[in-house]
Design a protein around this motif. Structure first.
Motif: not given
Ligand code: CMC
Length: 429
Positions: A407-427
């Motif tokens: 909480v006191m660390d100025p470098e911290q941000k809300i945790v929000r990882p990325k993903q590798i999307y493997l689902g269908p392309a737009e359909r």
């Protein structure tokens, strides 16, 4: 972008074979900033390179000054002090002070710290009613998770996580109340009345007393040697840097949720059999094996990939877990007082065979903290479903130290990882 030849010495050069481009990334204290990888693109529309790291095996999520582990050499230090020295010379409450405040307390700081913690051990009467609502056979760890979450509704002031004074108060409350909640969870499962804390006793003595005293009107003498052994177990479990439950604590805290909600999430993560639930799983496994002559059968099943040897292996330690060494010695002392645990012979044989077997040697699988702790808890009279709760009591100080640091660390941000999307392309429909 720069040519690899002209790169500064404290940097990492990468050539992207897809495009032929060279990149130079600063390396500081042994790390690369993952966000720098975003510059590595194959085209203007490419969102940039991402590191894929399920289980966060090689991703640092924070900079911390609390706990140091060298898994190759079997080293664990709290704020620089080796665990072996601390376990021998310091009480759990002194260690909790070290973790949360950065240093061991002076005598006057210790008396303030103890006073503030014992002052907050009582639970609100409504919380007792809340706990009474759990089914008679509810798992005490489920009761702990639920009750920690419920505490947040009792202390709405805890939402001020940016306020230092509020943080100080919530730290006292959580370290003080977790043994009371744990004892009540046990008594609930036994159908016994709740016994309020005795603040003239030490932290471990009080917990043993309010757990095992038959009723409010009966006396109960705590065995000081068992209380000392439990205190050492508390010291050994107090923190372990970025483990699964601490990561849950920090991740939930990153949204600035109150520490009770964060602690409920951390306790939920600890509940699982691959983490704090492993001590319970070890005793279940030893019971299932039943006798020393059956040990080769389980080793065969483990090697065939049919099951895991609970209490063995660790993500970080590729050498003997230093906590397991201390616990193994202490188990002997507890068994002298309480009589030997019949499962001990099975555990020793399992350890002997595993440590000389190529399967375990090549995978660096050694006993971890949970392998012998369950046997000690069992000898002390705790049922197996209380084991993860006994892990959670002292881990609270580690969670809180990590929560506060985050909480006191100025470098911290809300945790929000990325993903590798493997689902269908737009359909379209
Ligand atoms: N028994 C048998 N094989 C094992 C075990 C085990 N306990 N642990 C790991 N392995 C094998 C695993 O099958 C794999 O083999 P292969 O390379 O042939 O596929 C290799 O060792 C690496 O395993 P991993 O699952 O990639 O290792 P990890 O770092 O992801 O898992 C662990 C760490 C602690 C979850 C794991 O060792 C485990 O499941 N141990 C048993 C549960 C346990 O005792 N947990 C308590 C951990 S210490 C206290 C705490 O953190 O709460």
């Amino acid at each position: 972008m720069s040519s690899v030849k002209n790169m500064p010495s404290d940097s990492l050069g990468i050539q992207d074979a897809r495009t032929g481009k060279n990149y130079s990334f600063p390396v500081e204290q042994g790390h690369l900033r993952a966000v720098d990888l975003e510059q590595v693109k194959t085209s203007d529309t490419d969102p940039g390179l991402v590191s894929y790291d399920p289980g966060l095996i090689n991703t640092a999520i924070c900079k911390s000054r609390i706990t140091y582990i060298d898994g190759e050499r079997g080293i664990l230090r709290y704020r620089g002090y080796p665990i072996e020295e601390i376990a021998e010379k310091k009480s759990y409450l002194e260690v909790a002070h070290l973790l949360v405040k950065g240093e061991f307390p002076s005598p006057s700081e210790m008396s303030d710290w103890e006073h503030n913690i014992t002052y907050h051990t009582l639970l609100h009467e409504n919380l007792k009613v809340f706990m009474g609502g759990f089914r008679y056979d509810a798992h005490p760890m489920g009761i702990l998770v639920g009750t920690l979450g419920a505490l947040s509704t009792f202390y709405p002031d805890a939402k001020n996580v940016r306020d230092e004074e509020s943080r100080r108060l919530q730290i006292y409350r959580l370290i003080a109340k977790i043994p009371t909640i744990a004892a009540f969870a046990y008594r609930h499962s036994q159908g016994r009345d709740y016994i309020d804390p005795s603040n003239d006793l030490s932290y471990a003595e009080n917990f043993l007393s309010i757990t095992f005293r038959p009723s409010v009107s009966t006396r109960y003498e705590v065995n000081p040697e068992l209380a000392k052994a439990l205190d050492v177990l508390f010291v050994l479990h107090a923190d372990h840097e970025q483990n699964c439950s601490t990561n849950a604590m920090r991740a939930v805290a990153s949204s600035l949720a109150d520490p009770y909600s964060c602690a409920a999430a951390a306790a939920a993560a600890l509940y699982g059999p691959l983490h704090g639930g492993a001590n319970e799983a070890v005793v279940q496994m030893l019971r299932e094996i039943g006798s020393v002559d059956k040990v080769p059968d389980i080793i065969r099943d483990v090697k065939a990939g049919k099951r895991r040897l609970m209490g063995f292996g660790h993500r970080v330690y590729h050498n003997y877990d230093p906590r397991a060494k201390i616990i193994k010695k202490m188990a002997g002392k507890v068994f002298e007082i309480r009589g030997t645990n019949p499962l001990l012979d099975i555990a020793l044989e399992l350890e002997r065979i595993a440590l000389s077997d190529e399967y375990f040697i090549s995978r660096h699988l050694y006993p971890n903290v949970d392998f012998y702790s369950g046997l000690i808890y069992q000898s002390m009279g705790f049922p197996t479903d209380m084991f993860p709760v006994l892990f959670a009591i002292p881990r609270m100080s580690g969670w809180l130290a990590q929560w506060q640091e985050g909480v006191m660390d100025p470098e911290q941000k809300i945790v929000r990882p990325k993903q590798i999307y493997l689902g269908p392309a737009e359909r379209h429909l």
